[in-house]
Design a protein around this motif. Sequence first.
Motif, PDB file in Angstrom:
ATOM      1  N   TYR A   1      -5.779   1.731  -7.681  1.00 10.80           N
ATOM      2  CA  TYR A   1      -5.166   2.683  -6.761  1.00 10.80           C
ATOM      3  C   TYR A   1      -3.981   3.298  -7.476  1.00 10.80           C
ATOM      4  O   TYR A   1      -3.330   2.647  -8.303  1.00 10.80           O
ATOM      5  CB  TYR A   1      -4.677   1.996  -5.484  1.00 10.80           C
ATOM      6  CG  TYR A   1      -5.793   1.614  -4.541  1.00 10.80           C
ATOM      7  CD1 TYR A   1      -6.251   2.527  -3.596  1.00 10.80           C
ATOM      8  CD2 TYR A   1      -6.388   0.373  -4.601  1.00 10.80           C
ATOM      9  CE1 TYR A   1      -7.273   2.201  -2.732  1.00 10.80           C
ATOM     10  CE2 TYR A   1      -7.416   0.032  -3.747  1.00 10.80           C
ATOM     11  CZ  TYR A   1      -7.862   0.948  -2.809  1.00 10.80           C
ATOM     12  OH  TYR A   1      -8.876   0.624  -1.959  1.00 10.80           O
TER      13      TYR A   1
ATOM     14  N   ARG B   1       3.525   1.098   5.733  1.00 12.70           N
ATOM     15  CA  ARG B   1       2.173   1.319   5.227  1.00 12.70           C
ATOM     16  C   ARG B   1       1.831   0.282   4.164  1.00 12.70           C
ATOM     17  O   ARG B   1       2.699  -0.381   3.616  1.00 12.70           O
ATOM     18  CB  ARG B   1       2.044   2.727   4.633  1.00 12.70           C
ATOM     19  CG  ARG B   1       2.251   3.820   5.639  1.00 12.70           C
ATOM     20  CD  ARG B   1       1.125   3.818   6.626  1.00 12.70           C
ATOM     21  NE  ARG B   1       1.331   4.798   7.675  1.00 12.70           N
ATOM     22  CZ  ARG B   1       0.713   4.750   8.834  1.00 12.70           C
ATOM     23  NH1 ARG B   1      -0.122   3.781   9.098  1.00 12.70           N
ATOM     24  NH2 ARG B   1       0.942   5.659   9.737  1.00 12.70           N
ATOM     25  N   CYS B   2       0.564   0.190   3.846  1.00 12.65           N
ATOM     26  CA  CYS B   2       0.060  -0.776   2.866  1.00 12.65           C
ATOM     27  C   CYS B   2       0.740  -0.555   1.516  1.00 12.65           C
ATOM     28  O   CYS B   2       0.840   0.573   1.044  1.00 12.65           O
ATOM     29  CB  CYS B   2      -1.449  -0.617   2.728  1.00 12.65           C
ATOM     30  SG  CYS B   2      -2.183  -1.619   1.419  1.00 12.65           S
TER      31      CYS B   2
ATOM     32  N   CYS C   1      -2.349   0.886  -1.117  1.00 12.33           N
ATOM     33  CA  CYS C   1      -2.940   2.227  -0.984  1.00 12.33           C
ATOM     34  C   CYS C   1      -1.997   3.221  -0.308  1.00 12.33           C
ATOM     35  O   CYS C   1      -2.185   4.430  -0.435  1.00 12.33           O
ATOM     36  CB  CYS C   1      -4.249   2.151  -0.211  1.00 12.33           C
ATOM     37  SG  CYS C   1      -4.082   1.714   1.533  1.00 12.33           S
TER      38      CYS C   1
ATOM     39  N   GLN D   1      -1.794   3.788   2.855  1.00  9.48           N
ATOM     40  CA  GLN D   1      -2.442   4.398   4.013  1.00  9.48           C
ATOM     41  C   GLN D   1      -2.484   3.478   5.232  1.00  9.48           C
ATOM     42  O   GLN D   1      -2.118   3.886   6.319  1.00  9.48           O
ATOM     43  CB  GLN D   1      -3.875   4.821   3.652  1.00  9.48           C
ATOM     44  CG  GLN D   1      -3.944   5.824   2.531  1.00  9.48           C
ATOM     45  CD  GLN D   1      -3.251   7.124   2.865  1.00  9.48           C
ATOM     46  OE1 GLN D   1      -3.404   7.644   3.962  1.00  9.48           O
ATOM     47  NE2 GLN D   1      -2.479   7.652   1.938  1.00  9.48           N
ATOM     48  N   GLY D   2      -2.985   2.260   5.080  1.00  6.04           N
ATOM     49  CA  GLY D   2      -3.192   1.350   6.203  1.00  6.04           C
ATOM     50  C   GLY D   2      -1.896   0.831   6.799  1.00  6.04           C
ATOM     51  O   GLY D   2      -0.833   0.889   6.183  1.00  6.04           O
ATOM     52  N   LYS D   3      -1.995   0.307   8.035  1.00  5.53           N
ATOM     53  CA  LYS D   3      -0.819  -0.226   8.719  1.00  5.53           C
ATOM     54  C   LYS D   3      -0.400  -1.561   8.094  1.00  5.53           C
ATOM     55  O   LYS D   3      -1.241  -2.383   7.749  1.00  5.53           O
ATOM     56  CB  LYS D   3      -1.119  -0.455  10.197  1.00  5.53           C
ATOM     57  CG  LYS D   3      -1.312   0.810  10.980  1.00  5.53           C
ATOM     58  CD  LYS D   3      -1.479   0.606  12.469  1.00  5.53           C
ATOM     59  CE  LYS D   3      -1.810  -0.788  12.897  1.00  5.53           C
ATOM     60  NZ  LYS D   3      -2.003  -0.955  14.324  1.00  5.53           N
TER      61      LYS D   3
ATOM     62  N   GLN E   1      -4.857  -7.796   7.258  1.00  8.09           N
ATOM     63  CA  GLN E   1      -5.256  -7.052   6.062  1.00  8.09           C
ATOM     64  C   GLN E   1      -5.094  -5.568   6.315  1.00  8.09           C
ATOM     65  O   GLN E   1      -4.944  -5.139   7.457  1.00  8.09           O
ATOM     66  CB  GLN E   1      -6.694  -7.370   5.669  1.00  8.09           C
ATOM     67  CG  GLN E   1      -7.725  -6.880   6.667  1.00  8.09           C
ATOM     68  CD  GLN E   1      -9.129  -7.250   6.228  1.00  8.09           C
ATOM     69  OE1 GLN E   1      -9.319  -8.157   5.443  1.00  8.09           O
ATOM     70  NE2 GLN E   1     -10.110  -6.528   6.732  1.00  8.09           N
ATOM     71  N   CYS E   2      -5.151  -4.813   5.247  1.00  5.67           N
ATOM     72  CA  CYS E   2      -5.019  -3.356   5.353  1.00  5.67           C
ATOM     73  C   CYS E   2      -6.279  -2.784   5.994  1.00  5.67           C
ATOM     74  O   CYS E   2      -7.398  -3.141   5.602  1.00  5.67           O
ATOM     75  CB  CYS E   2      -4.804  -2.751   3.971  1.00  5.67           C
ATOM     76  SG  CYS E   2      -4.758  -0.943   3.965  1.00  5.67           S
ATOM     77  N   SER E   3      -6.096  -1.891   6.947  1.00  7.78           N
ATOM     78  CA  SER E   3      -7.237  -1.267   7.615  1.00  7.78           C
ATOM     79  C   SER E   3      -7.901  -0.210   6.733  1.00  7.78           C
ATOM     80  O   SER E   3      -9.028   0.202   7.006  1.00  7.78           O
ATOM     81  CB  SER E   3      -6.789  -0.644   8.934  1.00  7.78           C
ATOM     82  OG  SER E   3      -5.777   0.309   8.705  1.00  7.78           O
ATOM     83  N   SER E   4      -7.241   0.199   5.672  1.00  6.56           N
ATOM     84  CA  SER E   4      -7.776   1.243   4.805  1.00  6.56           C
ATOM     85  C   SER E   4      -8.440   0.676   3.548  1.00  6.56           C
ATOM     86  O   SER E   4      -9.604   0.947   3.276  1.00  6.56           O
ATOM     87  CB  SER E   4      -6.658   2.204   4.429  1.00  6.56           C
ATOM     88  OG  SER E   4      -7.152   3.238   3.627  1.00  6.56           O
ATOM     89  N   CYS E   5      -7.706  -0.120   2.775  1.00  7.54           N
ATOM     90  CA  CYS E   5      -8.246  -0.625   1.503  1.00  7.54           C
ATOM     91  C   CYS E   5      -8.676  -2.085   1.565  1.00  7.54           C
ATOM     92  O   CYS E   5      -9.289  -2.593   0.630  1.00  7.54           O
ATOM     93  CB  CYS E   5      -7.229  -0.438   0.380  1.00  7.54           C
ATOM     94  SG  CYS E   5      -5.776  -1.506   0.492  1.00  7.54           S
TER      95      CYS E   5
END
Length: 131
Positions: free
Chosen positions: A8, A21-22, A25, A27-29, A40-44
Amino acid sequence: MTEDKALYPPVDPFAAGVKARCPRCGQGKLFDGFLTPARQCSSCGLDYSFIDSGDGPAVLVMLLIGFIVVGLALWMEVTLNPPLWVHFILWIPLALVLCLMALRWMKGVLIALQYRNKAAEGQLDIPASHE
């Protein structure tokens, strides 16, 4: 913390922490609740089990906000000399609001810095010849 093999682009830990944010990445919460880290990250999909910020964010926030609020209260006392009830009405709510706002930001920044610097629990290096 195990080595992260995902590719990344680098994320600024201060921006990721303040935005919650993560740290990988961006992006994720980072949090499920106000201060509860997500699983865990909702995106990566980064596993947040490495998170252990301890009391660091609370201590930093109390020191910084306490310094600011006490300094302003002393300045106000010396220059304006208001009654005691004015201090209570003004400084206690201000300190609470500032601490709650800054605590989430500080915890996010410390978690992102922990990820970026691969911080882990301290271990002793024992040479093989001393076994």
